[in-house]
Enzyme design. Structure first.
Site, PDB file in Angstrom:
ATOM      1  N   GLU A  79      20.922  40.694   5.750  1.00 49.80           N
ATOM      2  CA  GLU A  79      21.304  39.978   6.974  1.00 49.80           C
ATOM      3  C   GLU A  79      20.104  39.278   7.591  1.00 49.80           C
ATOM      4  OE1 GLU A  79      24.306  39.371   8.041  1.00 49.80           O
ATOM      5  OE2 GLU A  79      25.045  40.469   6.290  1.00 49.80           O
ATOM      6  N   HIS A 130      24.185  38.162  -6.669  1.00 57.46           N
ATOM      7  CA  HIS A 130      22.936  38.236  -7.438  1.00 57.46           C
ATOM      8  C   HIS A 130      21.732  38.197  -6.507  1.00 57.46           C
ATOM      9  CE1 HIS A 130      19.509  36.526  -9.698  1.00 57.46           C
ATOM     10  NE2 HIS A 130      19.960  37.304 -10.658  1.00 57.46           N
ATOM     11  N   SER A 131      21.782  37.324  -5.538  1.00 59.18           N
ATOM     12  CA  SER A 131      20.729  37.195  -4.538  1.00 59.18           C
ATOM     13  C   SER A 131      21.313  36.418  -3.376  1.00 59.18           C
ATOM     14  CB  SER A 131      19.512  36.451  -5.114  1.00 59.18           C
ATOM     15  OG  SER A 131      19.846  35.091  -5.377  1.00 59.18           O
ATOM     16  N   SER A 142       8.316  36.380 -10.864  1.00 56.00           N
ATOM     17  CA  SER A 142       9.616  35.706 -10.883  1.00 56.00           C
ATOM     18  C   SER A 142      10.110  35.296 -12.268  1.00 56.00           C
ATOM     19  CB  SER A 142       9.571  34.474  -9.974  1.00 56.00           C
ATOM     20  OG  SER A 142       9.486  34.859  -8.633  1.00 56.00           O
TER      21      SER A 142
END
Length: 439
Positions: free
Chosen positions: A113, A330-331, A199
């Site tokens: 959030e 997923h993200s 990443s």
């Protein structure tokens, strides 16, 4: 006399060369005899593969092979299916497992959030995979080296990574161990033997195998490497390199696949054909393999203990596939309802959820107190919200640090870039929020 000495030396040298030649030829012949044109019992003895001969041609089909079974200890109702597989963990350990799952789940909800509110740039939740993190971490020793992908925060929770460390990293402030150089959720801790996440997908896999090979070279080695990756990452070339090097160099590494069914917007049935990732281990790479129910914390724990003992005893790798379901998106860059139904998600977020299964087990044992659970979640929520308020007010690292921390001595091209940026900032001070950065 001089002539005689030279003659004797020449004769001795010639005799020595003759002996060496005989040894080489003998060795070669022995080697050649290993690959006889008449293998015993009609069994092929080619250098590239050992298999029986057949006189009838057959196209081997995927359906000819049974899938690797899925090991589990608990059913969805929290009952132990086979009492001999109960790890017999004490109440204190089981309660820590449960609390750590709750902490991770609660922190995920708030930080997700936080990103939606624009307070951090990115986030990835771990919903539905808590058991694979906590169960595997609990079975390891702190000296074991961890290479994560990006969805293994529970391993760090188990090892003692604090709430403030998680949040400082996500906010990239002056107390972030990575000095603000990474995206959020790219954690790392030298103290906890957790290599910093990067990443690019799968780059950690050959690195982990190399680290395991180095460990193998140490006298009396008593540590292994665990490399976590997703089933989507297993489609990368680095994954193949890691599997192959781990097998051929016999490295003490556990290649832990979190097969949660989805690689961002790509379901597993579009990601690969064949028997998941476990199916690649025994036949594809010649690696010992385990497949477990990744929503069952005890199954993951038992299997990880077995895998660790094996890799250290045999100095060989293990492919470990934990099957679960990625409950969250997923993200924050993904909307998973575009490729799966909310009804399907709800099943895995309730009756099949790893926290629900462990809770039912604890109820059967008389170890669960709902009031304590509610109070603990409230306490964690309070700590996370308080830390966010603190972390987002902290200064960012000094901008000069972006040039540091890679080379022992900064190379000339970086010195020049740093100088140019210094001049630029001095010329345009009013255009940058310098007060937000450590001076």
């Amino acid at each position: 006399m001089s002539f005689l000495r030279k003659s004797v030396k020449l004769l001795n040298a010639a005799a020595g060369r003759q002996q060496n030649l005989k040894a080489i030829v003998g060795s070669t012949l022995r080697h050649q005899r290993t690959y006889s044109s008449e293998p015993p019992n009609d069994y092929a003895n080619f250098p590239g593969a050992k298999a029986p001969f057949v006189s009838k041609l057959k196209l081997n089909m995927p359906e000819d092979y049974a899938p690797i079974p899925i090991y589990r200890v608990m059913d969805r109702d929290g009952f132990i299916a086979d009492e001999t597989q109960d790890p017999q963990l004490g109440r204190e350990v089981v309660e820590k497992m449960f609390r750590d799952m709750l902490l991770l789940n609660t922190m995920d909800k708030i930080l997700y959030e936080s990103q939606r509110q624009g307070r951090i740039s990115f986030y990835m939740t771990n919903f539905g995979e808590e058991a694979s993190h906590i169960g595997s971490a609990a079975a390891l020793e702190m000296r074991d080296l961890i290479y994560g992908q990006y969805r293994e925060a529970g391993v760090l929770v188990w090892r003692g990574f604090r709430i403030d460390q998680f949040i400082d990293q996500c906010y990239g402030n002056v107390d972030d161990l990575g000095r603000g150089k990474q995206m959020p959720v790219h954690y790392g801790s030298r103290e906890l033997n957790f290599v910093t996440i990067s990443s690019p997908l799968s780059t950690q896999m050959p690195q982990a195998v190399g680290a395991a090979y180095a460990m193998k070279m140490r006298p009396n080695n008593d540590a292994c490497v665990v490399c976590y990756f997703g089933e989507g990452a297993a489609s990368e070339g680095d994954a193949h390199a890691a599997f192959n090097f781990a097998a051929t160099l016999s490295c003490p590494v556990i290649l832990f696949c979190r097969n949660n069914g989805f690689a961002i917007s790509t379901p597993s049935h579009e990601q690969y054909r064949g028997d998941g990732i476990a199916g690649r281990g025994p036949m594809g790479y010649g690696i010992a393999t385990i497949r477990v129910d990744g929503t069952d914390v005890f199954a993951v724990y038992n299997a990880m203990k077995e895998a660790r003992e094996y890799v250290l005893r045999e100095n060989k790798p293990v492919v470990f596939e934990a099957l679960a379901y990625r409950v969250g998106h997923h993200s924050t860059s993904d909307d998973s309802t575009a490729y799966r139904s909310t009804e399907e998600i709800e099943v895995w977020n309730s009756v099949e959820h790893p926290i629900s299964k462990l809770k039912r087990y604890m109820v059967h044992k008389g170890w669960f107190d709902e009031a304590e659970e509610t109070a603990y979640i409230k306490e964690v929520r309070k700590k996370v919200l308080k830390q966010i308020a603190v972390s987002e007010k902290k200064l960012k690292p000094n901008w000069k640090e972006m040039f540091e921390g890679v080379y022992a001595e900064m190379p000339e091209h970086l010195v020049e870039q740093q100088r140019e940026l210094q001049e630029h900032i001095e010329a345009h001070k009013d255009s940058y929020p310098l007060k937000d950065f450590k001076q």
